[in-house]
Design an enzyme around this catalytic site. Structure first.
Site, mmCIF file in Angstrom:
data_model
loop_
_atom_site.group_PDB
_atom_site.id
_atom_site.type_symbol
_atom_site.label_atom_id
_atom_site.label_comp_id
_atom_site.label_asym_id
_atom_site.label_seq_id
_atom_site.Cartn_x
_atom_site.Cartn_y
_atom_site.Cartn_z
ATOM 1 N N CYS A 75 0.821 -1.226 0.000
ATOM 2 C CA CYS A 75 0.000 0.000 0.000
ATOM 3 C C CYS A 75 0.849 1.268 0.000
ATOM 4 O O CYS A 75 0.390 2.323 -0.428
ATOM 5 C CB CYS A 75 -0.928 0.014 1.211
ATOM 6 S SG CYS A 75 -2.029 -1.397 1.215
ATOM 7 N N HIS A 130 -3.657 6.916 1.294
ATOM 8 C CA HIS A 130 -3.960 5.611 0.708
ATOM 9 C C HIS A 130 -5.394 5.278 1.106
ATOM 10 O O HIS A 130 -5.785 5.444 2.265
ATOM 11 C CB HIS A 130 -2.983 4.570 1.247
ATOM 12 C CG HIS A 130 -3.460 3.171 1.067
ATOM 13 N ND1 HIS A 130 -3.852 2.696 -0.165
ATOM 14 C CD2 HIS A 130 -3.649 2.154 1.949
ATOM 15 C CE1 HIS A 130 -4.251 1.438 -0.026
ATOM 16 N NE2 HIS A 130 -4.140 1.089 1.244
ATOM 17 N N ASN A 183 -10.178 -0.571 -1.892
ATOM 18 C CA ASN A 183 -8.755 -0.361 -1.593
ATOM 19 C C ASN A 183 -7.942 -0.981 -2.733
ATOM 20 O O ASN A 183 -7.927 -2.200 -2.882
ATOM 21 C CB ASN A 183 -8.452 -1.031 -0.247
ATOM 22 C CG ASN A 183 -6.985 -0.980 0.147
ATOM 23 O OD1 ASN A 183 -6.111 -0.869 -0.705
ATOM 24 N ND2 ASN A 183 -6.715 -1.086 1.440
#
Ligand code: COA
Length: 330
Positions: A113, A257, A287
């Site tokens: 991430c 993020h 995500n």
């Protein structure tokens, strides 16, 4: 003084929209549970046969076009992904071939991430030192093929989606660009968000027994991730602000993020900033790991949310655990 600024942005998501109700036909979950816990309403999944580089190509093409550059102008490709097309070689090499770049360097960054912000820090160093003028930085992921879409994997598979974002990082002599980057990791938590196989310490690296036992799926200790994320995000934002002698009030936009809307809300609460200051598109894409920040940057630019001279903080946290931030004067 030479600085690195973002001269072009682009993004691409696969066409297939997967709603929470679609997932509820595959596993024991509900639209209400997913929305309430994550803020996600839908995400995009690739069709069979589409890999990470396939998503990266249109995103990179857009970024080059926006920067008014061609493949011949780029000095280095940095490809951030936790889901490369193959274990070897890296997706950067595949992108070099697919887009017909000259024989420039192609570097994959595997920091999940946080991969995009790590990649930005690398691009920044090359540009500040005068080594390169233009770096293509991509974040792209195909998560859907690595998730258990049965009841057993429902805590993970409702969260992630597929997509790609890209930026061109270019040299400038103007008073703008990346002001600082801040990188961190804490590997003792490596197994709190991970895929166990294929693994170099196993021979073969993945067996049919591994697959039967579901060891190849992405696994997550959601509660542990949440607790660390809501601490590290604000900490790393404040680190970027303090390093540049700024105040929270000087920040025009925070692009985190896109982990989870509840995490974003908690970050805004801890920083005592309005939720609108923290960009969010997780409702539409879920995500997308290393792709989430460049997708959000591209959308923010397209929506006019970022203007020249704005102070923008990028911040990421995820598997590793690894986290990072960057302060950019746009
Ligand atoms: N649908 C319905 N129920 C689900 C479910 C789903 N998709 N996933 C888990 N559940 C169930 C659990 O089995 C549990 O049931 P039980 O109480 O009968 O055991 C219940 O929901 C609550 O689970 P819990 O783990 O306590 O939920 P939570 O409030 O911690 O929320 C997450 C789970 C994953 C949403 C939350 O931990 C989280 O947001 N973590 C961070 C995840 C993240 O951002 N990851 C990306 C980082 S880069």
């Amino acid at each position: 003084m030479t600085r690195a600024y973002i001269s072009g942005t682009g993004f691409y998501v696969p066409e297939k929209v997967v709603t929470n109700d679609d997932l509820a036909t595959l596993m024991d979950t509900s639209d209400e549970w997913i929305r309430e816990r994550t803020g996600i309403q839908s995400r995009r999944f690739v069709e069979d046969g589409v890999g990470t580089t396939d998503l990266a190509v249109p995103a990179a093409e857009q970024a080059l076009k926006a920067a008014a550059l061609t493949v011949k102008d780029i000095d280095l490709i940095i490809f951030a992904t936790s889901t490369p097309d193959y274990m070897a070689p890296g997706s950067g090499c595949l992108l070099q071939d697919r887009m017909g770049f000259p024989e420039i360097g192609a570097l994959d960054v595997r920091v999940q991430c946080s991969g995009f912000v790590y990649g930005l820090s690398i691009a920044d160093q090359y540009i500040r030192t005068g080594t390169f003028r233009h770096v293509l930085l991509v974040g792209a992921e195909v998560q859907s093929t690595g998730m258990d879409l049965s009841d057993a994997g429902r805590d993970v598979s409702v969260i992630f989606g597929d997509g790609a974002g890209a930026v061109v990082v270019s040299a400038t002599e103007e008073d703008r660009g990346v002001l600082s980057t801040h990188l961190h990791s804490e590997g003792k938590y490596a197994r709190e968000l991970w895929s166990e196989v294929p693994a170099s310490g196993r021979n073969p690296r993945i067996s049919s027994k591994d697959v039967e036992e579901g060891r190849h799926w992405l696994k997550m200790n959601g509660r542990e991730v949440f607790i660390h994320a809501v601490t590290r995000f604000p900490e790393c934002i404040m680190e970027a602000i303090a390093a540049n002698n700024l105040q929270v009030e000087d920040v025009d936009l925070i692009i985190p993020h896109q982990a989870n809307l509840r995490i974003t809300m908690e970050v805004a609460r801890r920083l005592k900033v309005p939720l609108e200051l923290v960009y969010s598109n997780i409702d539409r894409y879920g995500n997308t790991t290393a792709a989430s920040i460049p997708i959000a940057i591209a959308e923010s630019v397209n929506e006019g949310r970022i203007q020249k001279g704005n102070h923008v903080v990028l911040v990421a946290f995820g598997s590793g655990f690894a986290w990072a931030s960057a302060m950019i004067k746009w």
